[in-house]
Write a protein that holds these residues in place. Structure first.
Motif, PDB file in Angstrom:
ATOM      1  N   GLU A  43       0.749  -1.355   0.190  1.00 49.61           N
ATOM      2  CA  GLU A  43       0.108   0.069   0.003  1.00 49.61           C
ATOM      3  C   GLU A  43       0.880   0.956   0.247  1.00 49.61           C
ATOM      4  OE1 GLU A  43      -3.633   1.626   2.481  1.00 49.61           O
ATOM      5  OE2 GLU A  43      -2.081   0.788   3.576  1.00 49.61           O
ATOM      6  N   VAL A  44       0.394   2.273  -1.008  1.00 51.25           N
ATOM      7  CA  VAL A  44       1.015   3.456  -0.864  1.00 51.25           C
ATOM      8  C   VAL A  44       0.188   4.593   0.069  1.00 51.25           C
ATOM      9  CG1 VAL A  44       2.212   5.427  -2.200  1.00 51.25           C
ATOM     10  CG2 VAL A  44       2.355   2.930  -2.907  1.00 51.25           C
ATOM     11  N   LEU A  45       0.655   5.290   1.036  1.00 50.73           N
ATOM     12  CA  LEU A  45      -0.135   6.213   1.861  1.00 50.73           C
ATOM     13  C   LEU A  45       0.703   7.491   1.486  1.00 50.73           C
ATOM     14  CD1 LEU A  45      -2.149   6.744   4.117  1.00 50.73           C
ATOM     15  CD2 LEU A  45      -0.098   6.426   5.869  1.00 50.73           C
ATOM     16  N   ALA A  46      -0.138   8.606   1.133  1.00 47.14           N
ATOM     17  CA  ALA A  46       0.458   9.893   1.047  1.00 47.14           C
ATOM     18  C   ALA A  46      -0.146  10.522   2.327  1.00 47.14           C
ATOM     19  CB  ALA A  46      -0.277  10.618  -0.151  1.00 47.14           C
ATOM     20  N   ILE A  47       0.894  11.474   2.934  1.00 51.97           N
ATOM     21  CA  ILE A  47       0.454  12.245   3.848  1.00 51.97           C
ATOM     22  C   ILE A  47       0.637  13.783   3.335  1.00 51.97           C
ATOM     23  CG2 ILE A  47       1.245  13.139   6.233  1.00 51.97           C
ATOM     24  CD1 ILE A  47       2.743  10.457   6.721  1.00 51.97           C
ATOM     25  N   VAL A  48      -0.324  14.398   3.345  1.00 52.41           N
ATOM     26  CA  VAL A  48      -0.549  15.754   2.781  1.00 52.41           C
ATOM     27  C   VAL A  48      -1.037  16.752   3.680  1.00 52.41           C
ATOM     28  CG1 VAL A  48      -1.012  14.804   0.493  1.00 52.41           C
ATOM     29  CG2 VAL A  48      -2.807  15.703   1.779  1.00 52.41           C
ATOM     30  N   GLY A  49      -0.521  18.146   3.273  1.00 53.75           N
ATOM     31  CA  GLY A  49      -0.656  19.394   4.217  1.00 53.75           C
ATOM     32  C   GLY A  49       0.380  20.443   3.544  1.00 53.75           C
ATOM     33  N   VAL A  58       7.028   1.124  -7.795  1.00 58.12           N
ATOM     34  CA  VAL A  58       6.454   0.705  -6.720  1.00 58.12           C
ATOM     35  C   VAL A  58       5.269  -0.491  -6.809  1.00 58.12           C
ATOM     36  CG1 VAL A  58       4.477   1.580  -5.015  1.00 58.12           C
ATOM     37  CG2 VAL A  58       6.868   2.846  -5.273  1.00 58.12           C
ATOM     38  N   SER A  59       4.714  -0.130  -8.051  1.00 63.47           N
ATOM     39  CA  SER A  59       3.724  -1.301  -8.351  1.00 63.47           C
ATOM     40  C   SER A  59       4.523  -2.771  -8.600  1.00 63.47           C
ATOM     41  CB  SER A  59       2.946  -0.959  -9.613  1.00 63.47           C
ATOM     42  OG  SER A  59       2.279  -1.844 -10.132  1.00 63.47           O
ATOM     43  N   ASP A  60       5.490  -2.741  -9.466  1.00 64.73           N
ATOM     44  CA  ASP A  60       6.249  -3.775  -9.878  1.00 64.73           C
ATOM     45  C   ASP A  60       6.698  -4.689  -8.739  1.00 64.73           C
ATOM     46  OD1 ASP A  60       5.601  -3.157 -12.496  1.00 64.73           O
ATOM     47  OD2 ASP A  60       7.722  -2.702 -13.102  1.00 64.73           O
ATOM     48  N   LEU A  61       7.422  -3.753  -7.851  1.00 66.74           N
ATOM     49  CA  LEU A  61       8.155  -4.453  -6.589  1.00 66.74           C
ATOM     50  C   LEU A  61       7.190  -4.679  -5.574  1.00 66.74           C
ATOM     51  CD1 LEU A  61      10.983  -2.206  -6.552  1.00 66.74           C
ATOM     52  CD2 LEU A  61      11.112  -4.429  -7.562  1.00 66.74           C
ATOM     53  N   GLY A  62       5.937  -4.271  -5.246  1.00 71.92           N
ATOM     54  CA  GLY A  62       5.018  -4.485  -4.270  1.00 71.92           C
ATOM     55  C   GLY A  62       5.403  -3.858  -3.182  1.00 71.92           C
ATOM     56  N   LEU A  63       5.831  -2.760  -3.262  1.00 78.00           N
ATOM     57  CA  LEU A  63       6.426  -1.907  -1.932  1.00 78.00           C
ATOM     58  C   LEU A  63       5.386  -1.153  -1.271  1.00 78.00           C
ATOM     59  CD1 LEU A  63       9.418   0.000  -3.497  1.00 78.00           C
ATOM     60  CD2 LEU A  63       9.425  -2.087  -2.214  1.00 78.00           C
ATOM     61  N   ALA A  64       5.312  -1.389   0.013  1.00 77.61           N
ATOM     62  CA  ALA A  64       4.604  -0.126   0.561  1.00 77.61           C
ATOM     63  C   ALA A  64       5.527   0.869   0.853  1.00 77.61           C
ATOM     64  CB  ALA A  64       4.309  -0.868   2.239  1.00 77.61           C
ATOM     65  N   ALA A  65       4.654   2.260   0.964  1.00 81.47           N
ATOM     66  CA  ALA A  65       5.385   3.471   0.858  1.00 81.47           C
ATOM     67  C   ALA A  65       4.622   4.414   1.564  1.00 81.47           C
ATOM     68  CB  ALA A  65       5.520   3.932  -0.564  1.00 81.47           C
ATOM     69  N   ILE A  66       5.273   5.144   2.212  1.00 79.21           N
ATOM     70  CA  ILE A  66       4.754   6.383   2.890  1.00 79.21           C
ATOM     71  C   ILE A  66       5.363   7.726   2.266  1.00 79.21           C
ATOM     72  CG2 ILE A  66       4.437   7.696   5.021  1.00 79.21           C
ATOM     73  CD1 ILE A  66       4.497   5.090   6.543  1.00 79.21           C
ATOM     74  N   VAL A  67       4.386   8.526   1.686  1.00 80.14           N
ATOM     75  CA  VAL A  67       4.975   9.587   0.727  1.00 80.14           C
ATOM     76  C   VAL A  67       4.443  10.794   1.367  1.00 80.14           C
ATOM     77  CG1 VAL A  67       4.985  10.582  -1.646  1.00 80.14           C
ATOM     78  CG2 VAL A  67       4.666   8.143  -1.130  1.00 80.14           C
ATOM     79  N   VAL A  68       5.396  11.685   1.681  1.00 82.43           N
ATOM     80  CA  VAL A  68       5.003  13.275   2.236  1.00 82.43           C
ATOM     81  C   VAL A  68       5.044  13.965   1.099  1.00 82.43           C
ATOM     82  CG1 VAL A  68       5.959  14.883   3.464  1.00 82.43           C
ATOM     83  CG2 VAL A  68       5.537  12.923   4.640  1.00 82.43           C
ATOM     84  N   LEU A  98      -0.861  17.801  -4.314  1.00 83.94           N
ATOM     85  CA  LEU A  98      -1.955  16.685  -4.330  1.00 83.94           C
ATOM     86  C   LEU A  98      -1.967  15.973  -5.709  1.00 83.94           C
ATOM     87  CD1 LEU A  98      -4.914  18.948  -3.040  1.00 83.94           C
ATOM     88  CD2 LEU A  98      -3.444  17.616  -1.784  1.00 83.94           C
ATOM     89  N   ALA A  99      -1.414  16.333  -6.905  1.00 80.82           N
ATOM     90  CA  ALA A  99      -1.355  15.782  -8.052  1.00 80.82           C
ATOM     91  C   ALA A  99      -0.213  14.548  -7.796  1.00 80.82           C
ATOM     92  CB  ALA A  99      -0.783  16.605  -9.062  1.00 80.82           C
ATOM     93  N   VAL A 100       0.832  14.829  -7.167  1.00 77.08           N
ATOM     94  CA  VAL A 100       1.741  13.666  -6.590  1.00 77.08           C
ATOM     95  C   VAL A 100       0.988  12.558  -5.851  1.00 77.08           C
ATOM     96  CG1 VAL A 100       3.474  13.160  -5.313  1.00 77.08           C
ATOM     97  CG2 VAL A 100       3.747  15.059  -6.805  1.00 77.08           C
ATOM     98  N   ALA A 101       0.201  12.962  -4.763  1.00 83.27           N
ATOM     99  CA  ALA A 101      -0.496  12.024  -3.751  1.00 83.27           C
ATOM    100  C   ALA A 101      -1.601  11.335  -4.885  1.00 83.27           C
ATOM    101  CB  ALA A 101      -1.339  12.875  -2.971  1.00 83.27           C
ATOM    102  N   ARG A 102      -2.058  11.923  -5.626  1.00 87.36           N
ATOM    103  CA  ARG A 102      -3.223  11.026  -6.546  1.00 87.36           C
ATOM    104  C   ARG A 102      -2.516  10.186  -7.558  1.00 87.36           C
ATOM    105  NH1 ARG A 102      -8.536  11.940  -8.152  1.00 87.36           N
ATOM    106  NH2 ARG A 102      -8.867  14.149  -7.861  1.00 87.36           N
ATOM    107  N   LEU A 103      -1.213  10.529  -8.158  1.00 88.70           N
ATOM    108  CA  LEU A 103      -0.721   9.567  -9.064  1.00 88.70           C
ATOM    109  C   LEU A 103      -0.073   8.474  -8.269  1.00 88.70           C
ATOM    110  CD1 LEU A 103      -0.368   9.611 -12.126  1.00 88.70           C
ATOM    111  CD2 LEU A 103       2.098  10.354 -11.635  1.00 88.70           C
ATOM    112  N   LEU A 104       0.394   8.778  -7.046  1.00 86.33           N
ATOM    113  CA  LEU A 104       1.131   7.520  -6.407  1.00 86.33           C
ATOM    114  C   LEU A 104       0.469   6.795  -5.419  1.00 86.33           C
ATOM    115  CD1 LEU A 104       4.815   9.153  -5.482  1.00 86.33           C
ATOM    116  CD2 LEU A 104       3.932   7.456  -7.413  1.00 86.33           C
TER     117      LEU A 104
END
Length: 258
Positions: free
Chosen positions: A33-39, A198-208, A212-218
């Protein structure tokens, strides 16, 4: 996806004297899962990321990580050596400024190879072959393997930092504004590359990110922070297409008006 989370965060808080860095943050992150933290700037998102990645000690709360043996361990009860090993092998950390995540005075190949040596690879030929393969995966020509990162453009340095982090097949990667400071066209290519890896490797990621465009894409899921608190959380498309919190509505509408 596994039915067991990879990371369990409970009531995580960080205070700087009377100032709140982040307060009472709780969530779970799942494998893949990829989780975005935005603000906006100053919302506490980088403080939170640094607490999760053990770069900053929290004032209260717990962060539990599921080790490869399936056991959950509280990251702040690990020894310093155990934490360092985790950060060199199971985790990656992609800095906004690639110079913070690279050794600028050794070659591109050595930057990637160092991580392999950290997990016990000692065969020079294998290390160089793997480094060459990874440079190709992040669109760096193999004839640049002996060049130092200071000879690279900002976008190339960021791609090299990504290769250095992903070469050990980590299960969790932290990213702090991974496309910040790059030209828009370079950002777009880097985001495409990141999303594919991220998709190919099945990574979990936390993206700060504040973008918002980066958050939507990733990301699959998003947490919105304001003044150190989580004000909204949910699936990324839902949060962006139907924001519930007044602050999230403001963030989304301000982006649309630009």
């Amino acid at each position: 996806m596994s039915d067991t989370p990879l990371l369990k965060v409970r009531d995580l808080s960080k205070f700087y004297g009377s100032r709140i860095g982040c307060q009472n943050v709780s969530f779970e992150l799942w494998p893949g899962e990829v989780l975005a933290i935005v603000g906006e700037s100053g919302s506490g998102k980088t403080t939170l990321l640094n607490c999760l990645a053990t770069r900053l000690a929290p004032s209260a709360g717990s962060v539990e990580y599921r080790m490869r043996d399936g056991q959950f361990r509280d990251l702040y009860r690990l020894s310093e050596a155990e934490r360092r090993f985790l950060m060199r092998t199971d985790w990656g950390f992609v800095h906004q400024n690639p110079a913070d995540g690279l050794r600028m005075t050794v070659s591109a190949g050595a930057n990637v190879g160092e991580r392999l040596m950290a997990i016990g690879d000692r065969h020079y030929g294998n290390i160089r072959a793997t480094a060459t393969d990874w440079l190709g995966r992040v669109e760096i020509a193999s004839d640049r393997i002996d060049d130092q990162p200071r000879a690279f453009s900002g976008g190339m340095r960021q791609r090299l930092q990504i290769a250095r982090n992903l070469v050990t097949n980590p299960r969790l990667v932290f990213m702090d504004e991974p496309t910040g400071g790059l030209d828009v066209s370079v950002q777009a290519r880097l985001l495409d590359l990141l999303r594919g890896l991220v998709s190919d490797l099945g990574l979990a990621a936390i993206v700060v990110t504040h973008d918002l465009a980066v958050a939507r894409l990733l990301s699959h899921r998003m947490m919105v922070m304001k003044d150190g608190h989580i004000v909204e959380t949910g699936l990324t498309d839902r949060v962006l297409d139907d924001p519930q919190a007044p602050y999230t509505q403001l963030l989304v509408s301000s982006i649309l008006q630009v």
